[in-house]
Motif scaffolding. Structure first.
Motif, PDB file in Angstrom:
ATOM      1  N   GLY A   1     -14.678   8.741 -99.588  1.00  0.00           N
ATOM      2  CA  GLY A   1     -14.685   7.313 -99.292  1.00  0.00           C
ATOM      3  C   GLY A   1     -13.687   6.854 -98.257  1.00  0.00           C
ATOM      4  N   ARG A   2     -13.492   7.632 -97.222  1.00  0.00           N
ATOM      5  CA  ARG A   2     -12.529   7.228 -96.186  1.00  0.00           C
ATOM      6  C   ARG A   2     -12.852   5.854 -95.603  1.00  0.00           C
ATOM      7  NH1 ARG A   2      -8.863  10.482 -93.868  1.00  0.00           N
ATOM      8  NH2 ARG A   2      -8.686  12.564 -94.701  1.00  0.00           N
ATOM      9  N   GLN A   3     -14.126   5.488 -95.603  1.00  0.00           N
ATOM     10  CA  GLN A   3     -14.517   4.195 -95.047  1.00  0.00           C
ATOM     11  C   GLN A   3     -13.936   3.036 -95.863  1.00  0.00           C
ATOM     12  OE1 GLN A   3     -16.543   6.334 -96.611  1.00  0.00           O
ATOM     13  NE2 GLN A   3     -18.158   5.284 -97.765  1.00  0.00           N
ATOM     14  N   PHE A   4     -13.534   3.296 -97.097  1.00  0.00           N
ATOM     15  CA  PHE A   4     -12.979   2.255 -97.946  1.00  0.00           C
ATOM     16  C   PHE A   4     -11.470   2.062 -97.750  1.00  0.00           C
ATOM     17  CE2 PHE A   4     -16.591   3.997-100.508  1.00  0.00           C
ATOM     18  CZ  PHE A   4     -17.469   2.959-100.230  1.00  0.00           C
ATOM     19  N   LEU A   5     -10.844   2.940 -96.986  1.00  0.00           N
ATOM     20  CA  LEU A   5      -9.403   2.832 -96.767  1.00  0.00           C
ATOM     21  C   LEU A   5      -9.021   1.560 -96.024  1.00  0.00           C
ATOM     22  CD1 LEU A   5      -8.519   6.540 -95.941  1.00  0.00           C
ATOM     23  CD2 LEU A   5      -8.002   5.269 -98.047  1.00  0.00           C
ATOM     24  N   SER A   6      -9.946   0.988 -95.288  1.00  0.00           N
ATOM     25  CA  SER A   6      -9.650  -0.254 -94.568  1.00  0.00           C
ATOM     26  C   SER A   6      -9.743  -1.479 -95.485  1.00  0.00           C
ATOM     27  CB  SER A   6     -10.602  -0.422 -93.379  1.00  0.00           C
ATOM     28  OG  SER A   6     -11.943  -0.507 -93.842  1.00  0.00           O
ATOM     29  N   HIS A   7     -10.180  -1.277 -96.696  1.00  0.00           N
ATOM     30  CA  HIS A   7     -10.243  -2.351 -97.691  1.00  0.00           C
ATOM     31  C   HIS A   7      -9.044  -2.203 -98.625  1.00  0.00           C
ATOM     32  CE1 HIS A   7     -14.223  -3.563 -96.398  1.00  0.00           C
ATOM     33  NE2 HIS A   7     -14.522  -2.280 -96.319  1.00  0.00           N
ATOM     34  N   GLN A   8      -9.055  -2.929 -99.703  1.00  0.00           N
ATOM     35  CA  GLN A   8      -7.962  -2.878-100.680  1.00  0.00           C
ATOM     36  C   GLN A   8      -7.788  -1.479-101.265  1.00  0.00           C
ATOM     37  OE1 GLN A   8      -8.360  -5.902-103.658  1.00  0.00           O
ATOM     38  NE2 GLN A   8      -6.526  -5.290-104.742  1.00  0.00           N
ATOM     39  N   ALA A   9      -8.827  -0.655-101.227  1.00  0.00           N
ATOM     40  CA  ALA A   9      -8.731   0.714-101.748  1.00  0.00           C
ATOM     41  C   ALA A   9      -7.651   1.500-101.009  1.00  0.00           C
ATOM     42  CB  ALA A   9     -10.074   1.429-101.640  1.00  0.00           C
ATOM     43  N   GLY A  10      -7.467   1.234 -99.731  1.00  0.00           N
ATOM     44  CA  GLY A  10      -6.409   1.914 -98.976  1.00  0.00           C
ATOM     45  C   GLY A  10      -5.035   1.570 -99.526  1.00  0.00           C
ATOM     46  N   PHE A  11      -4.832   0.320 -99.870  1.00  0.00           N
ATOM     47  CA  PHE A  11      -3.573  -0.118-100.470  1.00  0.00           C
ATOM     48  C   PHE A  11      -3.384   0.541-101.831  1.00  0.00           C
ATOM     49  CE2 PHE A  11      -1.268  -3.232-103.140  1.00  0.00           C
ATOM     50  CZ  PHE A  11      -0.061  -3.240-102.460  1.00  0.00           C
ATOM     51  N   VAL A  12      -4.454   0.607-102.608  1.00  0.00           N
ATOM     52  CA  VAL A  12      -4.391   1.235-103.934  1.00  0.00           C
ATOM     53  C   VAL A  12      -4.026   2.712-103.800  1.00  0.00           C
ATOM     54  CG1 VAL A  12      -5.703   1.840-106.016  1.00  0.00           C
ATOM     55  CG2 VAL A  12      -5.993  -0.417-104.962  1.00  0.00           C
ATOM     56  N   VAL A  13      -4.597   3.396-102.818  1.00  0.00           N
ATOM     57  CA  VAL A  13      -4.284   4.809-102.594  1.00  0.00           C
ATOM     58  C   VAL A  13      -2.794   4.980-102.296  1.00  0.00           C
ATOM     59  CG1 VAL A  13      -4.599   6.713-100.955  1.00  0.00           C
ATOM     60  CG2 VAL A  13      -6.598   5.572-101.934  1.00  0.00           C
ATOM     61  N   VAL A  14      -2.244   4.130-101.458  1.00  0.00           N
ATOM     62  CA  VAL A  14      -0.815   4.228-101.112  1.00  0.00           C
ATOM     63  C   VAL A  14       0.053   3.962-102.339  1.00  0.00           C
ATOM     64  CG1 VAL A  14       1.041   3.167 -99.755  1.00  0.00           C
ATOM     65  CG2 VAL A  14      -1.154   3.692 -98.678  1.00  0.00           C
ATOM     66  N   ILE A  15      -0.250   2.909-103.077  1.00  0.00           N
ATOM     67  CA  ILE A  15       0.539   2.575-104.275  1.00  0.00           C
ATOM     68  C   ILE A  15       0.428   3.685-105.314  1.00  0.00           C
ATOM     69  CG2 ILE A  15       0.738   0.956-106.215  1.00  0.00           C
ATOM     70  CD1 ILE A  15       1.849  -0.061-103.514  1.00  0.00           C
ATOM     71  N   ASP A  16      -0.791   4.186-105.537  1.00  0.00           N
ATOM     72  CA  ASP A  16      -0.965   5.285-106.503  1.00  0.00           C
ATOM     73  C   ASP A  16      -0.199   6.527-106.066  1.00  0.00           C
ATOM     74  OD1 ASP A  16      -2.467   3.824-108.282  1.00  0.00           O
ATOM     75  OD2 ASP A  16      -4.355   4.862-107.886  1.00  0.00           O
ATOM     76  N   LEU A  17      -0.196   6.819-104.769  1.00  0.00           N
ATOM     77  CA  LEU A  17       0.549   7.977-104.272  1.00  0.00           C
ATOM     78  C   LEU A  17       2.049   7.803-104.507  1.00  0.00           C
ATOM     79  CD1 LEU A  17       0.489  10.722-102.914  1.00  0.00           C
ATOM     80  CD2 LEU A  17       0.548   9.547-100.701  1.00  0.00           C
ATOM     81  N   LEU A  18       2.558   6.610-104.277  1.00  0.00           N
ATOM     82  CA  LEU A  18       3.977   6.347-104.561  1.00  0.00           C
ATOM     83  C   LEU A  18       4.286   6.534-106.041  1.00  0.00           C
ATOM     84  CD1 LEU A  18       4.617   3.232-102.296  1.00  0.00           C
ATOM     85  CD2 LEU A  18       5.482   5.555-101.952  1.00  0.00           C
ATOM     86  N   MET A  19       3.371   6.067-106.898  1.00  0.00           N
ATOM     87  CA  MET A  19       3.570   6.250-108.339  1.00  0.00           C
ATOM     88  C   MET A  19       3.591   7.731-108.698  1.00  0.00           C
ATOM     89  SD  MET A  19       1.249   3.392-110.212  1.00  0.00           S
ATOM     90  CE  MET A  19       1.181   1.695-109.660  1.00  0.00           C
ATOM     91  N   VAL A  20       2.666   8.508-108.145  1.00  0.00           N
ATOM     92  CA  VAL A  20       2.609   9.943-108.436  1.00  0.00           C
ATOM     93  C   VAL A  20       3.900  10.620-107.997  1.00  0.00           C
ATOM     94  CG1 VAL A  20       1.452  12.107-107.823  1.00  0.00           C
ATOM     95  CG2 VAL A  20       0.097  10.100-108.437  1.00  0.00           C
ATOM     96  N   ILE A  21       4.416  10.245-106.845  1.00  0.00           N
ATOM     97  CA  ILE A  21       5.677  10.824-106.357  1.00  0.00           C
ATOM     98  C   ILE A  21       6.816  10.491-107.316  1.00  0.00           C
ATOM     99  CG2 ILE A  21       7.411  10.667-104.518  1.00  0.00           C
ATOM    100  CD1 ILE A  21       4.968  10.325-102.565  1.00  0.00           C
TER     101      ILE A  21
END
Length: 132
Positions: free
Chosen positions: A96-116
């Motif tokens: 779903g790379r096409q969804f990164l320009s939507h709020q999903a991109g923000f969610v991916v970044v926040i989730d990655l920070l949480m995982v770290i």
């Protein structure tokens, strides 16, 4: 990393509250999908799956909040939450790379920070326990 161990209660509370925001998906699945992905799914099956997805993610958020107040269960909760977040990140990046320009991109970044943060805590606690 001791600073992270000392503040993990607050990290888990913030992460848990943010993750519990997915309750919105269980309440208004079409609106949540449009705001997150810019698209929606139609039909009864979509309603069931998306609402269930929202509830399951909300339960992970509730577990993070519970773990904030119960250190003996933190590691298990952080592992479960971290794996779930990593799977979501991987699925978005692979399918779903096409969804990164939507709020999903923000969610991916926040989730990655949480995982770290979760991983950092698990490593720090393991090292601290090894010293005792």
């Amino acid at each position: 990393m001791n600073w992270l161990v000392a503040r993990m209660k607050w990290v888990m509370l913030v992460c848990g509250v943010l993750t519990c925001a997915m309750l919105y998906t269980a309440i208004a699945p079409q609106a949540a999908l449009r705001s997150t992905f810019g698209e929606s799914l139609e039909g009864a099956l979509a309603e069931i799956i998306v609402r269930n997805w929202g509830v399951l993610i909300t339960l992970v958020g509730a577990m993070l909040i519970y773990g904030a107040y119960n250190p003996p269960v933190r590691s298990l909760i952080l592992i479960v939450a971290g794996i779930g977040k990593l799977i979501f990140i991987a699925l978005v990046l692979v399918y779903g790379r096409q969804f990164l320009s939507h709020q999903a991109g923000f969610v991916v970044v926040i989730d990655l920070l949480m995982v770290i943060l979760f991983f950092g805590y698990l490593v720090a606690v393991r090292q601290w326990l090894a010293r005792e």
